[in-house]
Scaffold this active site. Structure first.
Site, PDB file in Angstrom:
ATOM      1  N   HIS A   1      13.484 -23.170 -30.745  1.00 31.75           N
ATOM      2  CA  HIS A   1      12.993 -23.633 -31.730  1.00 31.75           C
ATOM      3  C   HIS A   1      14.269 -22.300 -33.032  1.00 31.75           C
ATOM      4  CE1 HIS A   1       9.306 -25.111 -30.677  1.00 31.75           C
ATOM      5  NE2 HIS A   1       9.652 -24.280 -29.493  1.00 31.75           N
TER       6      HIS A   1
ATOM      7  N   ASN B   1       2.383 -26.247 -31.126  1.00 29.98           N
ATOM      8  CA  ASN B   1       3.779 -27.444 -31.417  1.00 29.98           C
ATOM      9  C   ASN B   1       2.980 -29.022 -32.308  1.00 29.98           C
ATOM     10  OD1 ASN B   1       5.763 -26.180 -30.287  1.00 29.98           O
ATOM     11  ND2 ASN B   1       5.816 -26.982 -28.473  1.00 29.98           N
TER      12      ASN B   1
ATOM     13  N   HIS C   1       3.467 -14.069 -31.732  1.00 27.83           N
ATOM     14  CA  HIS C   1       3.650 -14.044 -29.968  1.00 27.83           C
ATOM     15  C   HIS C   1       2.406 -14.711 -30.171  1.00 27.83           C
ATOM     16  CE1 HIS C   1       3.131 -11.781 -26.880  1.00 27.83           C
ATOM     17  NE2 HIS C   1       2.536 -10.921 -27.492  1.00 27.83           N
TER      18      HIS C   1
HETATM   19 FE1  HDE Z   1       7.534 -21.189 -27.255  1.00 32.16          FE
HETATM   20  N1  HDE Z   1       9.423 -19.699 -27.564  1.00 32.16           N
HETATM   21  N2  HDE Z   1       7.820 -20.490 -25.002  1.00 32.16           N
HETATM   22  N3  HDE Z   1       6.155 -23.021 -26.604  1.00 32.16           N
HETATM   23  N4  HDE Z   1       7.460 -21.862 -28.815  1.00 32.16           N
HETATM   24  C1  HDE Z   1       9.474 -19.446 -28.527  1.00 32.16           C
HETATM   25  O1  HDE Z   1       9.645 -17.056 -29.286  1.00 32.16           O
HETATM   26  C2  HDE Z   1       8.902 -19.620 -24.494  1.00 32.16           C
HETATM   27  C3  HDE Z   1       6.440 -23.036 -25.499  1.00 32.16           C
HETATM   28  C4  HDE Z   1       6.550 -22.296 -29.715  1.00 32.16           C
HETATM   29  O2  HDE Z   1       8.851 -20.429 -35.135  1.00 32.16           O
HETATM   30  C5  HDE Z   1      10.290 -18.226 -28.485  1.00 32.16           C
HETATM   31  O3  HDE Z   1      10.418 -16.404 -31.620  1.00 32.16           O
HETATM   32  C6  HDE Z   1       8.579 -19.983 -22.398  1.00 32.16           C
HETATM   33  C7  HDE Z   1       4.688 -23.844 -25.436  1.00 32.16           C
HETATM   34  C8  HDE Z   1       7.395 -22.226 -30.686  1.00 32.16           C
HETATM   35  O4  HDE Z   1       9.330 -18.420 -34.361  1.00 32.16           O
HETATM   36  C9  HDE Z   1      10.379 -17.830 -26.803  1.00 32.16           C
HETATM   37  C10 HDE Z   1       7.727 -20.882 -22.965  1.00 32.16           C
HETATM   38  C11 HDE Z   1       5.316 -24.176 -26.585  1.00 32.16           C
HETATM   39  C12 HDE Z   1       7.634 -21.426 -30.678  1.00 32.16           C
HETATM   40  C13 HDE Z   1       9.615 -19.350 -26.255  1.00 32.16           C
HETATM   41  C14 HDE Z   1       7.559 -21.589 -23.946  1.00 32.16           C
HETATM   42  C15 HDE Z   1       5.663 -22.851 -27.453  1.00 32.16           C
HETATM   43  C16 HDE Z   1       8.371 -21.130 -29.532  1.00 32.16           C
HETATM   44  C17 HDE Z   1      11.703 -17.838 -29.144  1.00 32.16           C
HETATM   45  C18 HDE Z   1       7.097 -21.615 -21.547  1.00 32.16           C
HETATM   46  C19 HDE Z   1       3.800 -24.650 -27.623  1.00 32.16           C
HETATM   47  C20 HDE Z   1       8.849 -21.087 -32.550  1.00 32.16           C
HETATM   48  C21 HDE Z   1      11.906 -17.539 -30.013  1.00 32.16           C
HETATM   49  C22 HDE Z   1       6.383 -20.573 -20.368  1.00 32.16           C
HETATM   50  C23 HDE Z   1       2.484 -24.439 -27.420  1.00 32.16           C
HETATM   51  C24 HDE Z   1       8.330 -19.994 -32.707  1.00 32.16           C
HETATM   52  C25 HDE Z   1      10.533 -16.572 -30.235  1.00 32.16           C
HETATM   53  C26 HDE Z   1       8.816 -19.680 -34.294  1.00 32.16           C
HETATM   54  C27 HDE Z   1       9.312 -19.780 -29.555  1.00 32.16           C
HETATM   55  C28 HDE Z   1       9.567 -18.688 -25.301  1.00 32.16           C
HETATM   56  C29 HDE Z   1       6.917 -22.790 -24.332  1.00 32.16           C
HETATM   57  C30 HDE Z   1       5.835 -23.358 -28.628  1.00 32.16           C
HETATM   58  C31 HDE Z   1      11.633 -17.273 -26.500  1.00 32.16           C
HETATM   59  C32 HDE Z   1       9.541 -18.981 -21.941  1.00 32.16           C
HETATM   60  C33 HDE Z   1       4.046 -24.713 -24.131  1.00 32.16           C
HETATM   61  C34 HDE Z   1       6.832 -23.346 -32.442  1.00 32.16           C
HETATM   62  O5  HDE Z   1      10.041 -16.351 -26.733  1.00 32.16           O
END
Ligand code: HDE
Length: 722
Positions: free
Chosen positions: A110, A182, A374
């Site tokens: 993202h 999402n 978060h």
């Molecule tokens: Fe994320 N995801 N994600 N994700 N995600 C990040 O956090 C992660 C997942 C989503 O505009 C990171 O601050 C793991 C699902 C959005 O700043 C990180 C897993 C969904 C955004 C991270 C998922 C999301 C992130 C990268 C599997 C939809 C952008 C930077 C367990 C429900 C937020 C940050 C923004 C961002 C990890 C799965 C949505 C690395 C480990 C499912 C919208 O922490």
């Protein structure tokens, strides 16, 4: 529209021709811009701050970071005019050192995003299931939203085929609540431990670091064809949801099931949905590809321009509610499985509030880049579930900020500050902004009078604190094995994919076929194509057959017996009418186009809440002084939702650039309209002037009525169907 100015001017006032020489203070932000609310590092409001506290630089003189005035900044201090630069030049060293450290690591996923401020208003309809104060009737809560793509780097194009992030920060009076969702309601994996796998597969190949920001390559299809639980998310990406027209025309989903608790302590399981007022619309694939080159900032520009021009994007927040039963399932669907939806026809989405995005950020880095979402930012009344994907996220989102934002105090960055009073026992660390008083940041203490008091010790209202619900967790041996999840629907990786495909309208199905065919044809390895074809034929025999034809491969036989799931019409994007707010109309005119027509049309377009962009042969003004916004050289069809061709085009009707505009709009199912002899440009471009959605009338404003009627359905899909 707030006024009749085309949005996008860079500053809050037009610059003079000459370089300014009279000292003055910094210009204010543009009227559509605002900064995070002024709060202290521990959440207290700062009285009168919005008006009196400068948020950026101040005064009319250039200074060092320490506020010392500088004589000049264009020459370093040297030992003689031609001599070496002196180490003692503090200004030079400060300027260069700070510059050297301007970048921070981009988000690992993202990375590419755009943000906006807004306000959420509760309807009160969630009160029976949720104690959260911000959902109560008419309570207004400031929000900040960041939309994003997943795979691309920070500088990648907006319109690639990908999932979009839809992350919302609610600054509630009870603390920050983040809904980090999402635009697609399911995810690639059922357990967060596989997140690095799916992301490594989707990111560019590690040897050449290509391709950027796309899934059309071998490693992605290698993974998803081997890992069948990814098939559901993948088909959503291959649908028009993967190439949104605008962030404003996307649904949002919390994906996981959440647990809500009401004031009586009763719990319910829910799924969150954002429903856009403007409907769900996509680009077409060729258009998305052209846009990526012509205007890689297409979605961020669209969001900022819409807000600047007063076409505020709006969503309703809704919930699907399920009883909190011991099996945590509904209608045979395991609610802990994030690769499944619950069709809206089985559990309707009930609206619980509305969000309007009404202000642009003032500074991209300070706000959109530094915002830290978060999944664990919850408020009393909202809790997580044991969804194994969600559980991993609870760990990941703090962890990632430690590297990205340089230490543990990222919650104190202005955009992340809560609006609720903070009384934690977290101390010190890099970039500490709070000046903590007292000597006893530990519990229990008597030296600081026992402060702070946990609600349970201090007799506070338990509803005002995080629930820590006494939910029963499963007993048994520690296991990694997937069987231990006692899957209800975890193992079925295809039925809902079939349901999705069969719920789409014919034109949307056609787009899905084209998308798979494109992506798989971009793969090098035959084995990967064949493996994915097997999934496609399971999902739907015609889908499999058509993609096989496109790949020049034999179509395999289905191996699974999936049955016939009922279609869920709510999954289709086409078929309803929506307001055309903030849509862009390209209007081709020349000096010979009657000024009255142009004036009346522009006013009518602004009046309908849309933006008219005049396209003229070269730059400059029309004879009555109306400025053009695009020229034949700078205009490209992808910017416009509809194309209007003015009377008086003359030779311009056969100009190759005009022909290109018409042909692309025709191919992309956009409304094309002409008044007077403007219609000549349609036939000159070789397009059928009698095709659906091609209008030709005598008067300019009369034309707009017809265009508006068609735009409410977004595109003229009839033109594209065989
Ligand atoms: Fe994320 N995801 N994600 N994700 N995600 C990040 O956090 C992660 C997942 C989503 O505009 C990171 O601050 C793991 C699902 C959005 O700043 C990180 C897993 C969904 C955004 C991270 C998922 C999301 C992130 C990268 C599997 C939809 C952008 C930077 C367990 C429900 C937020 C940050 C923004 C961002 C990890 C799965 C949505 C690395 C480990 C499912 C919208 O922490």
């Amino acid at each position: 529209m707030t006024d009749q100015t085309v949005p996008g001017a860079p500053g809050s006032e037009p610059p003079p021709l000459e370089e300014p020489e009279t000292p003055r203070g910094p210009l204010p932000p543009k009227p559509d811009q605002s900064a995070p609310a002024t709060r202290t590092a521990t959440g207290a409001p700062v009285e009168g701050a919005e008006k009196s506290l400068p948020r950026a630089q101040q005064g009319e003189w250039l200074t060092t970071a320490g506020g010392v005035r500088l004589r000049e900044t264009d020459h370093s201090l040297k030992a003689g005019p031609r001599g070496p630069t002196l180490l003692q030049d503090h200004h030079l060293r400060e300027k260069i050192t700070h510059f050297d450290h301007e970048r921070i690591p981009e988000r690992v996923v993202h990375a590419r995003g755009a943000g906006a401020h807004g306000v959420f208003v509760g309807y009160g309809t969630a009160e029976s299931v949720c104690a959260a104060g911000f959902l109560k009737k008419d309570v207004e809560t400031p929000t900040f939203v960041r939309f994003s793509t997943v795979l691309g780097s920070r500088g990648s194009a907006d319109t690639v085929r990908d999932t979009r992030g839809f992350a919302t920060k609610f600054y509630t009076e009870e603390g920050v609540f983040d809904l980090v969702g999402n635009n697609i309601p399911v995810f690639f994996i059922q357990d967060g431990i596989k997140f690095p796998d799916v992301i490594h597969a989707g990111k560019p190949h590690p040897d050449r670091e290509i391709p950027q920001a796309q899934s059309a390559h071998d490693t992605f299809w290698d993974f998803v064809s081997l890992h069948s639980e990814a098939q559901h998310h993948t088909i959503w990406n291959m649908s028009d949801r993967g190439i949104p027209r605008s962030y404003r025309t996307m649904e949002g989903f919390g994906v996981h099931t959440f647990r809500l608790v009401n004031e009586a302590g009763e719990t319910a399981l829910v799924k969150f949905h954002w429903k856009p007022k403007l409907g769900v619309h996509g680009q077409v694939w060729e258009e998305a590809q052209i846009t990526a080159g012509m205007d890689p900032d297409f979605h961020r520009r669209d969001l900022a321009d819409a807000i600047e021009s007063g076409a505020y994007p709006e969503w309703e927040l809704g919930i699907q509610v399920f009883p909190d039963t011991p099996d945590q399932a509904f209608a045979g669907i395991d609610l802990l499985d994030p690769t499944k939806i619950v069709p809206e026809e089985l559990a309707p989405v009930q609206p619980i509030g509305k969000m309007v995005l009404n202000r642009n950020p003032t500074n991209f880095f300070a706000e959109t880049e530094q915002v830290a979402f978060h999944v664990g930012h919850l408020v009393p009344g909202i809790d997580v579930t044991d969804d194994a994907l969600m559980q991993t996220r609870l760990f990941s989102y703090v962890d990632t900020q430690l590297t990205r934002l340089g230490g543990p105090n990222f919650e104190q960055l202005p955009i992340n500050r809560t609006h609720a009073p903070v009384n934690d026992m977290l101390r010190d660390g890099f970039h500490q902004h709070a000046v903590h008083a007292g000597v006893a940041p530990y519990h229990p203490n008597s030296l600081d009078g026992g402060n702070p008091f946990p609600v349970a010790d201090g007799g506070g209202d338990p509803v005002s604190a995080l629930a820590d619900l006494p939910v029963v967790v499963s007993e048994g041996p520690k296991v990694r094995a997937h069987e231990a999840q006692a899957p209800i629907s975890f193992d079925d990786h295809h039925t809902q994919v079939r349901q999705f495909y069969r719920s789409l309208t014919p034109i949307e199905q056609e787009h899905v076929i084209e998308a798979y065919t494109f992506e798989l044809n971009k793969c090098y390895e035959q084995a990967i194509k064949e493996r994915q074809l097997q999934h496609l034929v399971e999902i739907d025999p015609t889908l499999g057959q058509r993609v096989a034809e496109g790949l020049g491969l034999p179509c395999p036989e289905p191996q699974l017996d999936l049955g016939d799931p009922d279609p869920s019409p709510a999954l289709a994007m086409v078929g309803q009418e929506w307001p055309p707010d903030g849509r862009m109309l390209g209007i081709v005119v020349t000096e010979a186009t009657p000024s009255d027509d142009v004036r009346a049309l522009r006013e009518a377009v602004f009046g309908a809440g849309m933006v008219p962009l005049l396209i003229t042969p070269t730059g400059g003004m029309l004879p009555d002084g109306t400025p053009g916004q695009r020229t034949f050289a700078t205009a490209r069809s992808v910017e416009f939702d509809a194309l209007l061709l003015g009377a008086g085009l003359g030779e311009a009707a056969t100009h190759p650039q005009v022909a290109l505009l018409v042909q692309e709009c025709f191919r992309h199912a956009k409304v094309i309209g002409a008044w007077g002899d403007g219609a000549e440009a349609i036939t000159a471009a070789g397009c059928d002037a009698t095709a659906p959605g091609v209008l030709s009338v005598s008067g300019a404003t009369e034309l707009l009525d017809g265009v508006l009627g068609l735009l409410t359905r977004h595109r003229v899909w009839e033109r594209m169907l065989p």
